[in-house]
Design an enzyme around this catalytic site. Structure first.
Site, mmCIF file in Angstrom:
data_model
loop_
_atom_site.group_PDB
_atom_site.id
_atom_site.type_symbol
_atom_site.label_atom_id
_atom_site.label_comp_id
_atom_site.label_asym_id
_atom_site.label_seq_id
_atom_site.Cartn_x
_atom_site.Cartn_y
_atom_site.Cartn_z
ATOM 1 N N ASP A 47 40.020 47.061 37.776
ATOM 2 C CA ASP A 47 41.082 46.429 38.026
ATOM 3 C C ASP A 47 40.745 44.797 37.731
ATOM 4 O OD1 ASP A 47 39.601 46.607 40.231
ATOM 5 O OD2 ASP A 47 40.970 45.267 41.268
ATOM 6 N N GLU A 112 39.326 46.574 43.509
ATOM 7 C CA GLU A 112 38.381 45.350 43.912
ATOM 8 C C GLU A 112 39.010 43.888 44.266
ATOM 9 O OE1 GLU A 112 34.661 42.586 43.825
ATOM 10 O OE2 GLU A 112 36.461 42.816 42.702
#
Lengths: 421, 421
Positions: A47, A112
C-alpha cells in the site's frame, strides 16, 4: 522447488464514519524448507500514501517513469522497490540454477500506511505456525542517511502520546462579560504545557531520564563514523539553528535521547482573524519519543504525576484530565547479531564500503512487534537514498539503488547462511 | 412640528470573498429645533444577529410572539424594543398634545452587529452639522444586571487584541525525524503565553496596572448597593468557582480592572485525534480588556517589551513577531452629569427605586466614538432584563420592561429639560 503462497484474511474494519470495509489480506509466502539452512523472513508492504498529479508531481504518480536514472512513482521507494529487489534476489538464484542458501519467508501487507491494522493479531496467531521456523526478520522500509552510503538501522524510538484536558464548562465564554473572574482553562493549559520542557528542549518531567540507556564508548564511536554534513542537513531542513552544534549531539538527540513535542490544542480559537472568546474546555496534545530502556507505563505515571503536581500548584477550580492515548515502545537491535554482521559483509561486497550504523528517530511499531512476539532478531536494511521523498511529491528510487539493492539482498542470503553455520 | 428624516448613504463595503455590497444607509432624524431646549440624541440599531428556528427557538424568531408576558423574537431586546420605546415616548407627547420638553435627534444604523462599519466616518462628517446642536447622547443597547431592578451604565472596557507569532520555518516538521534538535515554536509560544498572567488571573506585564484609575470611596460604595445574588449568578453561569468570593470583587474585576484572556493558537494541530506534528509557525492570540485610564498605545508598548524580554531569555533561534491588531479605548461617563441625574430621577418616578449603577465589562466602541468626536455626555440607559438572551435563542423583552421603558424615556425627557436649565 516451488513457493507456497497464502492469502490470509484479516476480517473487516469499521471506519470512523460507521462504514465497514474488508481489510486487504496479508500475503504469507515461503520458498524452501530445508532443516540445515537458516530461515530469513522479509517484511514488506504494497500500500502507498495518496498522490495526485495536482499535488505537484512532475510525472503521473501511478506510472513508473525513469528520468536521469531516477525511477519516479508513488511507492517506488516506499515500499514496492525494496519488495521487488527481494524478489529479484530470489529469482537470481533460480536463473543461475543455483541453490538458495537460505529458506525464505515473506510477509507482505496492504495496510502499513494506515497503521498496520490487524497485523499484530496475525503475527500472534501465526507465531507457532508460519513464524515458528523463522531465524531472522528483515525490514527494508526506511532510507539511508546519505545519498551514496548504505546504512544499517538498529533502533527506532517509541512514542507516548498524551492529551491533557482542562474544563471549566462545556460552553465558551465571552471575554468581555467573563474576563477577569474565571480560572481560564487556556491559562491553566498553557502553564501545564509550559512546564514540560525548558528552552533548551530538556524534558522537565521528574524521573523521565532515569531509564535512558547510558551511553557506552562503543556506541559513542558509531556516531563519529556516520556520513552527515551538518551544514547541508541544516540547509535542506531550512532551519536557522539547531539546539546542538555537533553531528554527534544532533544524532544522539534524534535517536538515543527522548524528545517532547507539543502538537497543538483542540477546542480553542484556531482560525485566522480575531475572536474574543474564553474557551470553556481545551485539550492540549503532546508526545514523548521514547528510547531504550524507557517504558510506556512508567512514562505515563511520570507524566500524570508531574501534571497533577503543576495543576495542584495553581489552585484552579477547573477539572484536569490527562490520558496517554498511544503508547509504543522503542525498538533496538543487537548489532552483534549474526544477521547484522552478515548485512555489513554484504554491503562491503556490493558497495565496497562500511555502512552507516544508524537509527530512526520516528516510531515503526512492526519492528518491536516482530521482536516481542517472534523473539528473533530484526534487521532494518534500507535500499533507498536520503532524498527519495517517501510520502512526498515526486517519490523515487534511484535505478542504481534498486539494482545494487537487489544484489545486496542476494549477497546477504549468502553471508547469513555462512554465519549461521 | 414635523420630523425631518434623512437616509445617509454610507457607500459600499468589500467582503472577504471579494464581493462588494452596499452598506445599509443610516437614518438621521430630528424633531424640534428650539434654542431654549436641550437636544437629546438617541442612538439605536435595527440589524440583528442571525436566527433560525432550528437553532432551538420555541417560536418563529421573526414573528413577535407573546408568551406569559414575554415578547419573543430576534431583535426584541437588541435593539428594536428600545428603539420603539423611544418612538413611543415621543409619540406620547404628541398624542397628549403636549409640547416636547427637548429637541430630539435620532441616529439609527443597520450595521451594529457587523461592527458599525463606516459609522465613525459618518459621525466625523456630521460633527458640525447634524451633531452640532446635540447636548446629550443616549444609547439603550445593553441590559440590566437583574431581572427587576433598572440600571444605568456608566462605563465599558476597551480591548487591545494581540497576536504573537513564532516561526521556525513555513512548513511543519515530523516529530519523529526532528523531535529533540529544534527550538520548537510551540514551546516558545506556550512559554510566552504562560508569562502573561499568574494562576490568580493577575496580569504579569510590567507597568500594566500603572494607569488603572485608583478606587475612590465614592466608587466603592456603588458596588455594595448593586443588586446581585452571587450564588445565582454563579449557577446560571455554570461555573464551579470564580477567582473571587465577594460581589464587590467580582464586579470590580469585570468592570474596573483589566483582564487578559488567551483565545487560542492558529497554525498548530487543532483537530480531534492524534497527529505527531511539530508546527513550524504558530500564532498565539490574546487580548486585554482595558479600563480607565489605560491607553492602547501604552499597553501595546508594555506588551511588546514584556514578550521581547521573555523571548530573549529563551535564546531561541526562532523569529517572534508581536502585533496589536485591534485597539479600542475604554469608555467612562461622569455620573454627576446632568443627564445621569435626570435618568436617576426618571427611574425613581417610573420604577420607584434607585438604579443599579453599573458598567459593562465588554467593549462597545460607539460610546467612546460619540464621546471623543462630539465631545458630549453619553448615557447608557438600558431597558431590558438580565435574562433577555440577546444574541441567543429565544431572545425576548418583557412586556413590562417595554411599557415601563417607554414611560422611562418620556420621564427622562422631562427631567433632562428641567436639569438643563
Amino acid at each position: 522447488m516451488d513457493p507456497n503462497v497464502d492469502l490470509e484474511d484479516l476480517g473487516s474494519q469499521q471506519l470512523p464514519d460507521g462504514q465497514t470495509l474488508p481489510i486487504p489480506p496479508v500475503i504469507l509466502a515461503e520458498l524452501g524448507n530445508e532443516p540445515g539452512k537458516p530461515t530469513v523472513c522479509f517484511y514488506g508492504h504494497l500500500d502507498v500514501q495518496p498522490a495526485t498529479q495536482a499535488d505537484g508531481w512532475l510525472t503521473d504518480p501511478y506510472t513508473l517513469t525513469e528520468v536521469d536514472g531516477k525511477l519516479y512513482g508513488r511507492g517506488a521507494t516506499d515500499n514496492k522497490g525494496p519488495v521487488l529487489a527481494w524478489i529479484n534476489a530470489m529469482s537470481a538464484f533460480r536463473a543461475l540454477e543455483e541453490d538458495l542458501p537460505v529458506n525464505i519467508k515473506v510477509i507482505i501487507e496492504g495496510m502499513e500506511e494506515a497503521g498496520s491494522v490487524a497485523l499484530e493479531e496475525l503475527v500472534k496467531r501465526e507465531k507457532d505456525r508460519f513464524f515458528s521456523s523463522v531465524d531472522y526478520i528483515v525490514i527494508s522500509d526506511n532510507l539511508w542517511l546519505s545519498q551514496r552510503r548504505p546504512a544499517l538501522i538498529y533502533g527506532t524510538r517509541g512514542n507516548s502520546y498524551f492529551t491533557v484536558e482542562v474544563t471549566c464548562r462545556d460552553q465558551d465564554f465571552h471575554s468581555g462579560t467573563f474576563g477577569g473572574i474565571l480560572h481560564e482553562p487556556m491559562a491553566d493549559l498553557v502553564a501545564l504545557l509550559g512546564s514540560l520542557t525548558d528552552s533548551a528542549g530538556h524534558i522537565l518531567i521528574p524521573g523521565i531520564y532515569d531509564d535512558v540507556a547510558p551511553l557506552t564508548e562503543e556506541e559513542k564511536e558509531l556516531y563519529g563514523a556516520i556520513d552527515l554534513d551538518l551544514e547541508e542537513y541544516r540547509n535542506s531542513s531550512r532551519v536557522k539553528k539547531f539546539l546542538f552544534n555537533t553531528k554527534e549531539e544532533i544524532l544522539m538527540h534524534l535517536w538515543r535521547y527522548p524528545s517532547l513535542s507539543i502538537h497543538g490544542i483542540e477546542g480553542a480559537f484556531d482560525e485566522p482573524g480575531t475572536k474574543t472568546v474564553i474557551p470553556g474546555r481545551v485539550i492540549g496534545k503532546f508526545s514523548i519519543r521514547l528510547v531504550p530502556h524507557m517504558n510506556t507505563s512508567v512514562v505515563e505515571k511520570q507524566v500524570q504525576q508531574h501534571l497533577q503536581y503543576i495543576f495542584s500548584q495553581r489552585n484552579s477550580s477547573n477539572q484536569m484530565d490527562v490520558s496517554m492515548v498511544l503508547g509504543l515502545h522503542p525498538w533496538i537491535a543487537d548489532i552483534k547479531d549474526h544477521q547484522y554482521l552478515a548485512a555489513k559483509r554484504a554491503i562491503k561486497t556490493v558497495f565496497g564500503t562500511e555502512p552507516d550504523m544508524i537509527r530512526d528517530g520516528s516510531t515503526i511499531p512492526i519492528a518491536k512487534i516482530f521482536q516481542d512476539i517472534i523473539q528473533k532478531s530484526v534487521l532494518m536494511l534500507p535500499l533507498g537514498a536520503v532524498d527519495d521523498g517517501e510520502h512526498s511529491q515526486n517519490e523515487k528510487i534511484n535505478r542504481w539503488n534498486y539494482i545494487e539493492g537487489s544484489k545486496l539482498f542476494a549477497a546477504f542470503f549468502l553471508e547469513v547462511a555462512q554465519l549461521h553455520e
